[in-house]
Design a protein around this motif. Structure first.
Motif, PDB file in Angstrom:
ATOM      1  N   PRO A 122       0.807  -1.185  -0.231  1.00  0.00           N
ATOM      2  CA  PRO A 122       0.067  -0.023   0.015  1.00  0.00           C
ATOM      3  C   PRO A 122       0.802   1.376   0.001  1.00  0.00           C
ATOM      4  O   PRO A 122       0.345   2.394  -0.234  1.00  0.00           O
ATOM      5  CB  PRO A 122      -0.842  -0.269   1.276  1.00  0.00           C
ATOM      6  N   GLU A 123       2.061   1.160   0.428  1.00  0.00           N
ATOM      7  CA  GLU A 123       2.901   2.303   0.494  1.00  0.00           C
ATOM      8  C   GLU A 123       3.539   2.717  -0.987  1.00  0.00           C
ATOM      9  O   GLU A 123       4.119   3.930  -0.843  1.00  0.00           O
ATOM     10  CB  GLU A 123       4.152   2.220   1.430  1.00  0.00           C
ATOM     11  N   ALA A 124       3.184   1.837  -1.810  1.00  0.00           N
ATOM     12  CA  ALA A 124       4.110   2.087  -3.234  1.00  0.00           C
ATOM     13  C   ALA A 124       2.958   2.278  -4.474  1.00  0.00           C
ATOM     14  O   ALA A 124       3.302   2.130  -5.434  1.00  0.00           O
ATOM     15  CB  ALA A 124       4.994   0.954  -3.524  1.00  0.00           C
ATOM     16  N   VAL A 125       1.721   2.624  -3.946  1.00  0.00           N
ATOM     17  CA  VAL A 125       0.662   2.501  -5.164  1.00  0.00           C
ATOM     18  C   VAL A 125       1.001   3.769  -5.890  1.00  0.00           C
ATOM     19  O   VAL A 125       1.259   4.782  -5.316  1.00  0.00           O
ATOM     20  CB  VAL A 125      -0.673   2.631  -4.484  1.00  0.00           C
ATOM     21  N   PRO A 126       0.665   3.868  -7.266  1.00  0.00           N
ATOM     22  CA  PRO A 126       0.503   5.096  -7.986  1.00  0.00           C
ATOM     23  C   PRO A 126      -0.261   6.192  -7.599  1.00  0.00           C
ATOM     24  O   PRO A 126      -1.179   5.900  -6.617  1.00  0.00           O
ATOM     25  CB  PRO A 126       0.316   4.798  -9.079  1.00  0.00           C
ATOM     26  N   ASP A 127      -0.107   7.509  -7.613  1.00  0.00           N
ATOM     27  CA  ASP A 127      -0.793   8.672  -6.958  1.00  0.00           C
ATOM     28  C   ASP A 127      -2.021   8.634  -7.483  1.00  0.00           C
ATOM     29  O   ASP A 127      -2.931   8.977  -6.633  1.00  0.00           O
ATOM     30  CB  ASP A 127      -0.180   9.821  -7.621  1.00  0.00           C
ATOM     31  N   GLU A 128      -2.595   8.104  -8.751  1.00  0.00           N
ATOM     32  CA  GLU A 128      -3.924   8.255  -9.242  1.00  0.00           C
ATOM     33  C   GLU A 128      -4.957   7.058  -8.278  1.00  0.00           C
ATOM     34  O   GLU A 128      -6.087   7.417  -8.051  1.00  0.00           O
ATOM     35  CB  GLU A 128      -3.986   7.830 -10.394  1.00  0.00           C
ATOM     36  N   LEU A 129      -4.137   5.966  -7.961  1.00  0.00           N
ATOM     37  CA  LEU A 129      -4.934   4.896  -7.051  1.00  0.00           C
ATOM     38  C   LEU A 129      -5.019   5.654  -5.689  1.00  0.00           C
ATOM     39  O   LEU A 129      -6.085   5.466  -5.079  1.00  0.00           O
ATOM     40  CB  LEU A 129      -4.019   3.729  -7.137  1.00  0.00           C
ATOM     41  N   ALA A 130      -4.056   6.142  -5.178  1.00  0.00           N
ATOM     42  CA  ALA A 130      -4.139   6.836  -3.909  1.00  0.00           C
ATOM     43  C   ALA A 130      -5.344   7.725  -3.725  1.00  0.00           C
ATOM     44  O   ALA A 130      -5.857   7.833  -2.734  1.00  0.00           O
ATOM     45  CB  ALA A 130      -2.636   7.106  -3.282  1.00  0.00           C
ATOM     46  N   ALA A 131      -5.560   8.536  -4.694  1.00  0.00           N
ATOM     47  CA  ALA A 131      -6.284   9.644  -5.024  1.00  0.00           C
ATOM     48  C   ALA A 131      -7.714   8.973  -5.114  1.00  0.00           C
ATOM     49  O   ALA A 131      -8.629   9.826  -4.521  1.00  0.00           O
ATOM     50  CB  ALA A 131      -6.001  10.698  -5.901  1.00  0.00           C
ATOM     51  N   ALA A 132      -7.787   8.062  -5.429  1.00  0.00           N
ATOM     52  CA  ALA A 132      -9.114   7.373  -5.866  1.00  0.00           C
ATOM     53  C   ALA A 132      -9.656   6.679  -4.586  1.00  0.00           C
ATOM     54  O   ALA A 132     -11.013   6.304  -4.687  1.00  0.00           O
ATOM     55  CB  ALA A 132      -9.058   6.471  -7.065  1.00  0.00           C
ATOM     56  N   GLY A 133      -8.981   6.315  -3.614  1.00  0.00           N
ATOM     57  CA  GLY A 133      -9.541   5.522  -2.455  1.00  0.00           C
ATOM     58  C   GLY A 133      -8.596   5.181  -1.587  1.00  0.00           C
ATOM     59  O   GLY A 133      -7.253   5.684  -1.563  1.00  0.00           O
TER      60      GLY A 133
END
Length: 287
Positions: free
Chosen positions: A37-48
């Protein structure tokens, strides 16, 4: 009223990011299942919210499935079939309302593919399910075959003269969001294809026109294709899998076009040309 929670497996794969993006535009809480979870792309982090998840580690399933209402389920090629079936059973036990499973075109008849058996396992849980039986992803031309286009100006695949009803993963992601959030899709299967079937001579012509340079289709043999892939260090198992996929096209079994995408999306699905135009910079020659 609390927004429904949807767990998206394969969230960093070919289709998963598009499922996340489509769901983020709807009244749901998106939970992306990822190994780190610490290495997810920014767009995934922003979506949920990203949650640790691994099909091979049942100890990660509980937190991932907690309070989940819907699951987008995909089987990455490296995941053991037994592990995925065990996860399917866990989905049934915890009371998930609905599952959208990314399957493959023809899985209902082809007993040799794991998708056939996984579909049956999902149906046996009693959970409302929707099977999204997708054709060949146009994104494979970028993710697997980009080097041939960039370095050799070739579409180097062993598909013979067969046609393929390419589907865009973005359309599949949007279709998944529809069936996971709207009514009327329980215990249904949809065959998701693009709006046209093309042979690879036609694919090369589209690439040539959009990129402004000649792209050819050498029509290699299965052996020539396998040798090139192995020289690049591609794992043997993936080479064998890919050869099997292209053999389907060689035999004329990959050309069926359906209207299911249009009916789910309310618009015509993307054509090959739209994909190449959107990724022209990715296929440009390296400077």
């Amino acid at each position: 009223m609390t927004a429904p929670v949807v767990l998206v497996t394969g969230a960093t794969g070919t289709v998963g990011p598009h499922v996340v993006a489509a769901l983020s535009d709807r009244a749901v809480t998106v939970r992306s299942a990822v190994r780190d979870p610490e290495a997810v792309p920014d767009e995934l982090a922003a979506a949920g919210t990203a949650v640790e998840f691994d099909f091979a580690k049942p100890e990660t399933w509980g937190a991932a499935l907690a309070d989940v209402d819907g699951v987008f389920l995909v089987r990455p090629p490296a995941v053991d079939e037994a592990d995925l079936k065990a996860f399917v059973d866990a989905v049934g036990r915890v009371g998930v309302d609905r599952v959208a499973y990314l399957s493959t075109l023809g899985a209902e008849k082809n007993v040799l593919v794991p998708h056939h058996r996984i579909e049956k396992r999902i149906a046996a849980t009693g959970v409302d399910y929707t099977f999204l039986r997708a054709s060949f992803f146009v994104q494979n031309l970028l993710e697997v075959h980009r080097a041939d286009v960039v370095e050799r100006d070739e579409i180097f695949v062993p598909a013979g003269r067969g046609e393929t009803s390419f589907v865009d993963a973005r359309d599949v992601g949007e279709a998944a969001a529809v069936v996971l959030t709207e009514s009327g899709h329980a215990d249904r299967a949809y065959d998701l294809t693009g709006p046209e079937a093309l042979d690879y001579e036609q694919v090369a012509a589209v690439f040539s026109d959009v990129l402004g340079r000649p792209i050819t289709y050498p029509n290699p043999s299965l052996l020539a294709f396998a040798r090139r892939m192995r020289r690049r260090g591609t794992p043997l198992g993936f080479v064998v899998l890919t050869c099997g996929i292209y053999t389907t096209a060689r035999l004329g079994l990959a050309d069926r076009v359906t209207d299911d995408c249009r009916r789910l999306l309310g618009r015509r699905p993307r054509r090959m040309r739209a994909f190449v135009e959107d990724h022209a910079d990715d296929f440009a020659r390296d400077s």
